[in-house]
Design an enzyme around this catalytic site. Sequence first.
Site, PDB file in Angstrom:
ATOM      1  N   ASP A 185     -11.770 -10.985  -0.517  1.00  0.00           N
ATOM      2  CA  ASP A 185     -12.997 -11.279   0.218  1.00  0.00           C
ATOM      3  C   ASP A 185     -14.077 -10.410  -0.394  1.00  0.00           C
ATOM      4  OD1 ASP A 185     -12.172  -8.841   1.427  1.00  0.00           O
ATOM      5  OD2 ASP A 185     -11.629  -9.813   3.312  1.00  0.00           O
TER       6      ASP A 185
ATOM      7  N   ASN B 116       2.374  -4.895  -3.399  1.00  0.00           N
ATOM      8  CA  ASN B 116       0.994  -5.285  -3.100  1.00  0.00           C
ATOM      9  C   ASN B 116       0.155  -4.059  -2.741  1.00  0.00           C
ATOM     10  OD1 ASN B 116      -0.919  -7.519  -2.467  1.00  0.00           O
ATOM     11  ND2 ASN B 116      -0.783  -6.763  -0.357  1.00  0.00           N
TER      12      ASN B 116
ATOM     13  N   GLU C 232       0.808  -1.225   0.000  1.00  0.00           N
ATOM     14  CA  GLU C 232       0.000   0.000   0.000  1.00  0.00           C
ATOM     15  C   GLU C 232       0.844   1.280   0.000  1.00  0.00           C
ATOM     16  OE1 GLU C 232      -2.858  -0.374   3.175  1.00  0.00           O
ATOM     17  OE2 GLU C 232      -3.722  -2.181   2.305  1.00  0.00           O
TER      18      GLU C 232
ATOM     19  N   GLU D  13      -5.689 -10.917  -1.411  1.00  0.00           N
ATOM     20  CA  GLU D  13      -6.466 -10.778  -0.160  1.00  0.00           C
ATOM     21  C   GLU D  13      -7.964 -10.783  -0.441  1.00  0.00           C
ATOM     22  OE1 GLU D  13      -5.053  -7.418   2.154  1.00  0.00           O
ATOM     23  OE2 GLU D  13      -2.975  -7.807   1.604  1.00  0.00           O
TER      24      GLU D  13
ATOM     25  N   HIS E 299     -10.067  -6.796  -1.978  1.00  0.00           N
ATOM     26  CA  HIS E 299     -11.108  -6.678  -0.947  1.00  0.00           C
ATOM     27  C   HIS E 299     -12.298  -6.010  -1.631  1.00  0.00           C
ATOM     28  CE1 HIS E 299      -8.568  -7.869   2.369  1.00  0.00           C
ATOM     29  NE2 HIS E 299      -7.655  -6.996   2.007  1.00  0.00           N
TER      30      HIS E 299
HETATM   31  C1  XIL Z   1      -5.506  -6.642   8.298  1.00  0.00           C
HETATM   32  C2  XIL Z   1      -5.714  -7.897   9.136  1.00  0.00           C
HETATM   33  O1  XIL Z   1      -6.699  -8.688   8.526  1.00  0.00           O
HETATM   34  C3  XIL Z   1      -6.105  -7.538  10.542  1.00  0.00           C
HETATM   35  O2  XIL Z   1      -6.061  -8.702  11.339  1.00  0.00           O
HETATM   36  C4  XIL Z   1      -5.173  -6.484  11.117  1.00  0.00           C
HETATM   37  O3  XIL Z   1      -5.647  -6.054  12.338  1.00  0.00           O
HETATM   38  C5  XIL Z   1      -5.003  -5.302  10.185  1.00  0.00           C
HETATM   39  O4  XIL Z   1      -4.601  -5.761   8.925  1.00  0.00           O
HETATM   40  N1  XIL Z   1      -4.654  -4.796   3.614  1.00  0.00           N
HETATM   41  C6  XIL Z   1      -3.593  -5.598   3.978  1.00  0.00           C
HETATM   42  C7  XIL Z   1      -3.729  -6.515   5.142  1.00  0.00           C
HETATM   43  O5  XIL Z   1      -2.576  -5.624   3.272  1.00  0.00           O
HETATM   44  O6  XIL Z   1      -2.512  -6.723   5.812  1.00  0.00           O
HETATM   45  C8  XIL Z   1      -4.790  -6.036   6.097  1.00  0.00           C
HETATM   46  O7  XIL Z   1      -4.956  -7.044   7.080  1.00  0.00           O
HETATM   47  C9  XIL Z   1      -6.075  -5.742   5.382  1.00  0.00           C
HETATM   48  C10 XIL Z   1      -5.880  -4.663   4.358  1.00  0.00           C
END
Ligand code: XIL
Length: 350
Positions: A265, A198, A150, A263, A234
């Site tokens: 979902d 990422n 990020e 990631e 996400h």
């Molecule tokens: C999130 C985790 O799911 C949580 O458990 C934690 O508290 C915060 O981070 N982008 C990312 C992940 O790259 O590392 C993040 O994960 C969600 C957003």
Amino acid sequence: MRVCLWFALLLWGTGSPNFEPARSLREQADARGMLVGTAVRPYALSEMAYSATLGREFNMLEGEDAMKWWVLRPDRATFNFTDGDRVVGFAEVHRMKVRGHNLVWGWTNPAWLTNGNFKTQELSQMLEEHITTVAKHYRGKVFAWDVVNEGFDEHGKVKPSIWYDQPGIGFAGKGTAYIEQTFRWAHAADPDALLFYNDGGAETVNEKSNAIYAMVKDFKRRGVPIDGVGLQMHIFDLAPDLAGIDANIARFSALGVQIHLTEMDVAVPLDAYGSPSPEDLAKQAEIYRRVASACLAHSGCTAIQTWGFTDKYSWIGSATKKAKGAGLLFDRDYHPKPAYEGLRQALQKQ
Ligand code: XIL
């Protein structure tokens, strides 16, 4: 004779479509040479249903938090690999690949680091030490690292952070130069690991993904060691821009880097009892199917990973103040949801 007859019946039985058990995601992915992965929480590994589902359905995993600064670095002098090693140990026993997440991020850093008033020179040394120590510790175990997570804002500007410009490691105001430095350190520590940038919100063709695209193109041209781009995926909206996702994967694939969906979902609205509607679960399944199909359609897209696999353990509740949830493939009791079937169908095709 009787044994022969029994054996013949057995063979006939397993060959018949009526008797064929559905293949797991992992089996489908293995058959296509794809990686299907998930984020994991080490404390849940002792739960039987959790570990059985994880080992059966996935051929790759990643610590959800286990390799982040705030877990690995309780203080400046210490590296605590306990959580990360548990995740890697599970993967070794179950012959799964491990993605590492992540080496450099402006968010979720430990308070001793963010409040430490460190000077540029110190930060540069600390970051190099961190990347080198962690990548060497997991050398031969982690096959791909999210080196930087990020790094851009939604307009494609390099995000202000402790590593970039607050005060940064020496490249403040110089755009992606600090990112380049971290990739070079990571490559020196583990020349065999695949190195990824990422990000989230860069899944479609937009200002952020344009900036990432320009960076990757520039890095490739100048020989900066980058192997791939992670698209977090996400999804918080049940009508995502699927054509844009496909076009974006296509253009990164054409650059000659790998794309991992890292990631995924798909959050759905929850009613007063915390339940999703069947209609939304059907839409969610279709999104999983279409996004996975978009990945599978481009040779550069080599991994599809979800951010957890059971709705029992998911970050979506905290990210949406409990308004949304149920974003994953299995329900809280580890029963496969329509989303599971959607992903399975995509992997099954061809
Ligand atoms: C999130 C985790 O799911 C949580 O458990 C934690 O508290 C915060 O981070 N982008 C990312 C992940 O790259 O590392 C993040 O994960 C969600 C957003």
